[in-house]
Design a protein around this motif. Sequence first.
Motif, PDB file in Angstrom:
ATOM      1  N   ARG A 435       0.832  -1.212   0.000  1.00 23.16           N
ATOM      2  CA  ARG A 435       0.000   0.000   0.000  1.00 23.16           C
ATOM      3  C   ARG A 435       0.867   1.264   0.000  1.00 23.16           C
ATOM      4  O   ARG A 435       0.569   2.237  -0.711  1.00 23.16           O
ATOM      5  CB  ARG A 435      -0.918  -0.012   1.228  1.00 23.16           C
ATOM      6  CG  ARG A 435      -1.738   1.242   1.437  1.00 23.16           C
ATOM      7  CD  ARG A 435      -2.658   1.504   0.270  1.00 23.16           C
ATOM      8  NE  ARG A 435      -3.520   2.655   0.536  1.00 23.16           N
ATOM      9  CZ  ARG A 435      -4.199   3.317  -0.390  1.00 23.16           C
ATOM     10  NH1 ARG A 435      -4.117   2.937  -1.665  1.00 23.16           N
ATOM     11  NH2 ARG A 435      -4.962   4.341  -0.062  1.00 23.16           N
ATOM     12  N   ASP A 438       2.091   1.714  -3.481  1.00 25.54           N
ATOM     13  CA  ASP A 438       1.026   2.210  -4.342  1.00 25.54           C
ATOM     14  C   ASP A 438       0.833   3.714  -4.185  1.00 25.54           C
ATOM     15  O   ASP A 438       0.642   4.434  -5.182  1.00 25.54           O
ATOM     16  CB  ASP A 438      -0.272   1.464  -4.019  1.00 25.54           C
ATOM     17  CG  ASP A 438      -1.431   1.926  -4.885  1.00 25.54           C
ATOM     18  OD1 ASP A 438      -1.365   1.727  -6.112  1.00 25.54           O
ATOM     19  OD2 ASP A 438      -2.389   2.490  -4.342  1.00 25.54           O
ATOM     20  N   ASP A 442       1.599   6.386  -7.207  1.00 19.37           N
ATOM     21  CA  ASP A 442       0.527   7.284  -7.623  1.00 19.37           C
ATOM     22  C   ASP A 442       0.988   8.734  -7.647  1.00 19.37           C
ATOM     23  O   ASP A 442       0.496   9.536  -8.447  1.00 19.37           O
ATOM     24  CB  ASP A 442      -0.669   7.115  -6.683  1.00 19.37           C
ATOM     25  CG  ASP A 442      -1.862   7.924  -7.142  1.00 19.37           C
ATOM     26  OD1 ASP A 442      -2.426   7.592  -8.199  1.00 19.37           O
ATOM     27  OD2 ASP A 442      -2.225   8.895  -6.445  1.00 19.37           O
ATOM     28  N   ALA A 454       8.274  -4.173  -5.481  1.00 20.61           N
ATOM     29  CA  ALA A 454       6.874  -4.512  -5.217  1.00 20.61           C
ATOM     30  C   ALA A 454       6.597  -5.973  -5.574  1.00 20.61           C
ATOM     31  O   ALA A 454       5.895  -6.681  -4.850  1.00 20.61           O
ATOM     32  CB  ALA A 454       5.957  -3.584  -6.005  1.00 20.61           C
ATOM     33  N   GLN A 505       1.952   3.371 -17.398  1.00 21.61           N
ATOM     34  CA  GLN A 505       1.531   4.084 -16.190  1.00 21.61           C
ATOM     35  C   GLN A 505       1.945   5.549 -16.229  1.00 21.61           C
ATOM     36  O   GLN A 505       1.166   6.439 -15.847  1.00 21.61           O
ATOM     37  CB  GLN A 505       2.122   3.389 -14.965  1.00 21.61           C
ATOM     38  CG  GLN A 505       1.439   3.704 -13.656  1.00 21.61           C
ATOM     39  CD  GLN A 505       2.090   4.882 -12.937  1.00 21.61           C
ATOM     40  OE1 GLN A 505       3.148   5.353 -13.365  1.00 21.61           O
ATOM     41  NE2 GLN A 505       1.470   5.347 -11.871  1.00 21.61           N
TER      42      GLN A 505
END
Length: 608
Positions: A435, A438, A442, A454, A505
């Motif tokens: 998390r 992430d 982001d 990851a 991404q």
Amino acid sequence: MSDQPSEASRPPEKPGGADTPRPPEPPAAAEAAGTPAADEPGPSEARTAGATPSDTARPSPAQASDGRRQRAQAAQQAGPPGQQAGQPGSPWQHGAGAPAAKDDGMTARLRPPPPPLIRPAVLGSVLATALLSALFLSDGLGVNLLIVAVPASLAAFFAAQAAGRRLRPWTATWAVGGLALLAVPALRDAGWPTFLAVVSAFALGSLALHGSRSWPGVLIGSLGLFDSVVPGIIWGVRGIRARAGGSRANWGATLRTTAVALVLLVVFGTLFASADAAFAELLSSLMPEASVGAGPWRTLLFALGLAGALAAAHAAAAPVRWDGLTVRPGKPRGRAEWALPLIVLNLLFAAFITLQLVVLFGGYDKVRDVTGLSHAEYARQGFWQLLWATLLTLLVIALALRWAPRGGTGDRTLVRSVLGPLCVLTLVVVASALRRMDLYVDEYGLTRLRISVAAMELWLGVVLILILAAGVFGARFLPRAVAVSAAAGVLAFGLISPDGLIAEQNVQRFEDGRSTSIDIDYVKDLSADAVPALDRLPEPERSCALRFIQNDVLHDDTPWYATSWGEARAKEILEKRPVKGDGSDCYRVGREGTGDGYEPDDDGYDPY
């Protein structure tokens, strides 16, 4: 094996010299065998079948010495213990005169019997592997690895079949997994997932040949193919000598047939190529280029392919039993001594995870209110610590199992009740670390290091789940299950195209307005797998990001067998839409605002 009967099967000697006298043996044989002193009777002399001490006469000293010398000679000729299964052993074989008995026992657990004489089918497959290695592996990696692996696999299959080995489910699993991993170089242009896939394919191939199942067997067996290189070469040379000596006429016929076929192919192939330009183009694209300068390199590849195929065939015919290497369990500890430190660790994990559930999973506002940091800064602050915490927890579990109490059902229940919660709490730590990553991605985008760590954290979570399953269903398949999960992770990592995912991404963040610019300095160094995503960028960002990749793809005359599908697709895209301009305006593009994980006012430190 001695031609004399063993001591256990020899009939009792008759007293008074009733036996036929045997010729005397050298006294050195009796001394080397560690026989008892001259005034002590041997074990068989002091005991006769169905006789009591009162009705059995004691042999003379000369007869006793004669018997001891004969037994010494039998012990020397019989060889080391365990030479023939089911035969009674001699008590002198483990005496003071045989220091190699212990080494022979260890070797017997690991080394199999010699393999049978190498078959012609194995020799043909080995030679095909060497030739294909010399022809196809000199220009890079692609589908050529699969082409070379096919005859090498056939050589191993034929050798195992000749040795009487059967195909077992786990052997098929390792073999299919290894071949599937070799599909990654054929599909992806990026070098780092290709390297991981090739190394993992080698490890799975070695496991398929050796069939290991324990922790030492799986760990050492994945590299065990190196141990068969020298024995494989010797085995191949001996087989060729034996075959050549027994069937010279067959070898001559084979050479003549091969020479005639080559002459016909060269002559008619040259005529057809000169008659039709399309056929000539087809031949030139299929056949590898041969040059004098590449001769030494191709010769080395031929030797490596030959040695590797022989090693694989020898390991398939006579695999080393790496499962014979055992690790002694640690000394069991008392329940309180073993459980109390782990219970304290569980409480610490529970306190940390409670805070994580409140802060990290409460959203950005909760992170900012509690810590005063942005969610990206908070994520960057602790990901590596949580990764190390996961690794150390796995080490703690391994050591705890080594010294766990093993008294009975109550001890097993205690171990499960202590280590089970620790595994579950560690899984929550894994989720917290993912998390954090992430949140950081982001904010700043995806990079190679970020996606790698990851993926590593995610695989550690899978290992923890396997440990939990082993605690419920048994740990028999745990070593092989962990190896399968690692290979499956490497295969999935290569198939998702990490470079393509990174480009996708970052381009998506740029299109959504979450980033005011894209880091051209970073994306221009990605592989050809990133071209489909970077092709969506507007100008001049598109040309600046693809300029270096276009130079590598369009100006490289790599043959078809060394070209990946990702590189071929990038070449097709760039041929339709080549980059524009000369690159003079690329210096200012992609440098406004924040870059790849760096904020304008920070000190430049970024561990990702």
